[in-house]
Design a protein around this motif. Sequence first.
Motif, short mmCIF file in Angstrom:
data_model
loop_
_atom_site.label_atom_id
_atom_site.label_comp_id
_atom_site.label_asym_id
_atom_site.label_seq_id
_atom_site.Cartn_x
_atom_site.Cartn_y
_atom_site.Cartn_z
N SER A 153 61.20 26.47 30.42
CA SER A 153 59.79 26.33 30.76
C SER A 153 59.30 27.65 31.34
O SER A 153 60.07 28.42 31.93
CB SER A 153 59.60 25.21 31.79
OG SER A 153 60.20 25.54 33.02
N ASP A 193 56.44 23.40 36.94
CA ASP A 193 56.57 23.50 35.48
C ASP A 193 58.05 23.63 35.13
O ASP A 193 58.59 24.73 35.02
CB ASP A 193 55.79 24.72 34.99
CG ASP A 193 55.97 24.95 33.49
OD1 ASP A 193 56.35 23.99 32.79
OD2 ASP A 193 55.74 26.08 33.03
N ASN A 215 61.48 21.44 32.90
CA ASN A 215 61.80 20.42 31.89
C ASN A 215 62.90 19.47 32.34
O ASN A 215 63.41 18.69 31.53
CB ASN A 215 62.21 21.10 30.58
CG ASN A 215 61.07 21.89 29.97
OD1 ASN A 215 59.91 21.53 30.09
ND2 ASN A 215 61.41 23.00 29.31
#
Length: 261
Positions: free
Chosen positions: A206, A234, A236
């Motif tokens: 990410s 942010d 994953n």
Amino acid sequence: MNRTWVAAVLTVGAVAALGYVHPFGNPRVEPPKGLGTLLHGANMPADAKAVLVTKCADCHSSETRWPVYARVAPGSWLIERDIVEARKKMDLSRWEEMPAEKQEVLTAKIIQEAKSGDMPPLQYLALHWGAKLSKADVQTLSMLGKTAGESEATLAGAGNAVRGKAAFEKRCGGCHAMETNAGREGPKLAGVFGRKAGSVPGFTYSTGLKNLGLTWTDATLERWLSDPDMVVKDNNMSFSVPKAEERLDLIAFLKQQQRVD
């Protein structure tokens, strides 16, 4: 006209009678004991208990509040099917009866599904919009499994690498391997200790994690395993390790795994 009324009465009667048929199992058999009895002895923060009871008990306990429409077939069959399946996956009425290990697994699953927005399911929210988890609810559930007074820093003492290996195989092996990225959702972890986050060649990270500029140490791995979203929004990774001792063990194991290029 009389025939029409008779047909209407017979239809209503048939629908009402079918509401007492349970093709997927009868989740109404066990009598409710009251919402106040749920999670009474569970080892979790009081505010997290409140969210689970308020937002999850209808499907995941014997304290289901049955609306009138839940007696009308065939819709009642679908409702009952969802509740039967939900209780199989997690029954808050029996939380205290579960082994500690199963409680830990379910705790991690609760955190994961709350953050991902998978719960409550859409078919339930369509009729009960108030059950939607707020940001505050998600944050509260993210603290599940943390013991009172536990900080983000590692607990005193070193972890056990032998236990950490077992924890890795159970918790992490489905997404991570040590020496390869191929076919895995997460990057390889050999040599992760002391490595810059987001730096394994050939793996797509990410943007937030790749640009974080963080190095994996005892403290940063502890924070990451405890709650990845607290390190970088942010990312994953929707999984966390709620139990502090298990995090220490995993870190001890990862520190032993050297990179082989």
